[in-house]
Design a protein around this motif. Structure first.
Motif, PDB file in Angstrom:
ATOM      1  N   SER A 151      -6.552   1.852   6.138  1.00 17.85           N
ATOM      2  CA  SER A 151      -6.889   2.805   7.198  1.00 17.85           C
ATOM      3  C   SER A 151      -6.403   2.495   8.611  1.00 17.85           C
ATOM      4  N   PRO A 152      -5.992   1.271   8.971  1.00 20.71           N
ATOM      5  CA  PRO A 152      -5.684   1.016  10.377  1.00 20.71           C
ATOM      6  C   PRO A 152      -4.578   1.866  10.975  1.00 20.71           C
ATOM      7  N   ALA A 153      -3.617   2.326  10.169  1.00 19.89           N
ATOM      8  CA  ALA A 153      -2.557   3.168  10.730  1.00 19.89           C
ATOM      9  C   ALA A 153      -3.061   4.560  11.092  1.00 19.89           C
ATOM     10  N   ASP A 213      -4.315   7.680   2.930  1.00 22.49           N
ATOM     11  CA  ASP A 213      -4.231   6.226   3.092  1.00 22.49           C
ATOM     12  C   ASP A 213      -3.009   5.835   3.905  1.00 22.49           C
ATOM     13  N   PRO A 214      -3.060   6.038   5.229  1.00 25.42           N
ATOM     14  CA  PRO A 214      -1.893   5.764   6.079  1.00 25.42           C
ATOM     15  C   PRO A 214      -1.461   4.307   6.071  1.00 25.42           C
ATOM     16  N   THR A 232       0.842  -1.197   0.000  1.00 28.82           N
ATOM     17  CA  THR A 232       0.000   0.000   0.000  1.00 28.82           C
ATOM     18  C   THR A 232       0.877   1.247   0.000  1.00 28.82           C
ATOM     19  N   GLN A 233       0.550   2.183  -0.883  1.00 27.89           N
ATOM     20  CA  GLN A 233       1.297   3.443  -0.956  1.00 27.89           C
ATOM     21  C   GLN A 233       0.567   4.525  -0.162  1.00 27.89           C
ATOM     22  N   THR A 234       1.272   5.079   0.809  1.00 28.61           N
ATOM     23  CA  THR A 234       0.770   6.214   1.567  1.00 28.61           C
ATOM     24  C   THR A 234       1.313   7.490   0.933  1.00 28.61           C
ATOM     25  N   TYR A 235       0.441   8.474   0.747  1.00 28.39           N
ATOM     26  CA  TYR A 235       0.845   9.729   0.103  1.00 28.39           C
ATOM     27  C   TYR A 235       0.867  10.869   1.117  1.00 28.39           C
ATOM     28  N   LEU A 236       1.889  11.706   1.015  1.00 31.49           N
ATOM     29  CA  LEU A 236       2.006  12.926   1.810  1.00 31.49           C
ATOM     30  C   LEU A 236       1.849  14.102   0.849  1.00 31.49           C
ATOM     31  N   VAL A 237       0.889  14.962   1.129  1.00 28.95           N
ATOM     32  CA  VAL A 237       0.582  16.086   0.239  1.00 28.95           C
ATOM     33  C   VAL A 237       0.913  17.393   0.938  1.00 28.95           C
TER      34      VAL A 237
END
Length: 289
Positions: A85-87, A51-52, A36-41
């Motif tokens: 979402s769990p993170a 999407d942590p 899963t890729q988490t994005y920082l904007v």
């Protein structure tokens, strides 16, 4: 599509464009690709996290290192499968940031995504409706409701750059799994049509590479689903049958680990066709009308 050989950039910070960074979680699988890729904007001291991902110590540590001294304006979730979402909860506890985005959803998932049933810990501070936005210095993220993969699925449009964060709704490496009863093929097709009418420049999905020609891909995905639908009608037109008999005829050379997922997508198509008055069922046997 096969998972590419290692090394993967797990835990590393990549920057596909000035306002966007991403960090890959260590949860590869036949359903999540390389993870899963988490994005920082944002890059002016206040950011959003999209999407942590899974509640995994290694991934949380990588996210905290990437965030550094920045303030998190919002932890934003596209939907509540367990690889997305769990993170959010532990990250919110560590940073004090609010959880914003999709509505909570808790269902017993008897489908094939054993890696990603619904997250029962997800508790948003704010639910975004279609068209509502979160803002920070130099960035605006607007919710685009895209039910289908799940009933609570949202995409997020980065207004300043024309990017769309598509979660699991549109991915470059695979089509989305639609698992009834919450997953709905009719809603999914309508959401694809909705995205096709938009003018987004690039899609960043939760799994796989950026999608540089988004409308072209969406058009192909709509066509692919229509082909599957016609294939089902053609097979059932020859003889009534059960889902277990349709899958091997429709998915030649399928990875056996994905048989359950294929069966769920076939079921989603059949339920949609039944709703439209094109097929009927008696027990486990389906037939054309």
């Amino acid at each position: 599509m096969a998972i590419p050989p290692k090394p993967w950039p797990t835990g590393l910070v990549e920057q596909p464009e000035p306002l966007v960074r991403r960090v890959l979680a260590p949860n590869p699988s036949p359903y999540t690709y390389t993870g899963t890729q988490t994005y920082l904007v944002g890059n002016a001291g206040t950011i959003a996290v999209i999407d942590p991902g899974p509640d995994d110590d290694e991934h949380l540590a990588a996210l905290e290192a990437a965030i550094g001294g920045a303030k998190i304006a919002a932890i934003m979730c596209t939907h509540t499968h367990r690889d997305h979402s769990p993170a959010a909860k532990p990250l919110a506890q560590r940073t004090g940031a609010p959880i914003v985005g999709c509505a909570p959803l808790v269902l017993d998932d008897a489908g094939p995504r054993a890696d990603a049933p619904f997250d029962r810990t997800y508790a948003p501070d704010r639910v975004l409706e279609d068209g509502e936005s979160m803002t920070g210095p130099g960035w605006t993220l607007t919710a685009v409701a895209t039910p289908g993969h799940t009933s609570n699925h949202l995409c997020f449009a980065l207004e300043e750059s024309g990017a769309l964060f598509t979660g699991d709704h549109v991915m470059g490496w695979s089509t989305s799994v639609i698992v009834p009863p919450d997953g709905d093929m009719g809603d999914y097709m309508a959401s694809l049509a909705k995205l096709y009418e938009r003018e987004d420049r690039v899609y960043y999905s939760a799994h796989g590479a950026p999608i540089e020609k988004p409308r072209q891909l969406v058009r192909g995905m709509i066509g692919h689903r229509r082909q599957r639908e016609n294939q089902i009608l053609r097979l059932l037109g020859g003889a009534p049958g059960a889902i277990e008999g349709l899958v091997p005829q429709m998915y030649k050379g399928l990875d056996p680990r994905l048989t359950g997922a294929a069966g769920m997508s076939v079921k989603a198509h059949l339920i949609d066709l039944e709703r439209r008055g094109m097929v009927s069922r008696s027990g486990d046997i389906w037939q054309t009308i």
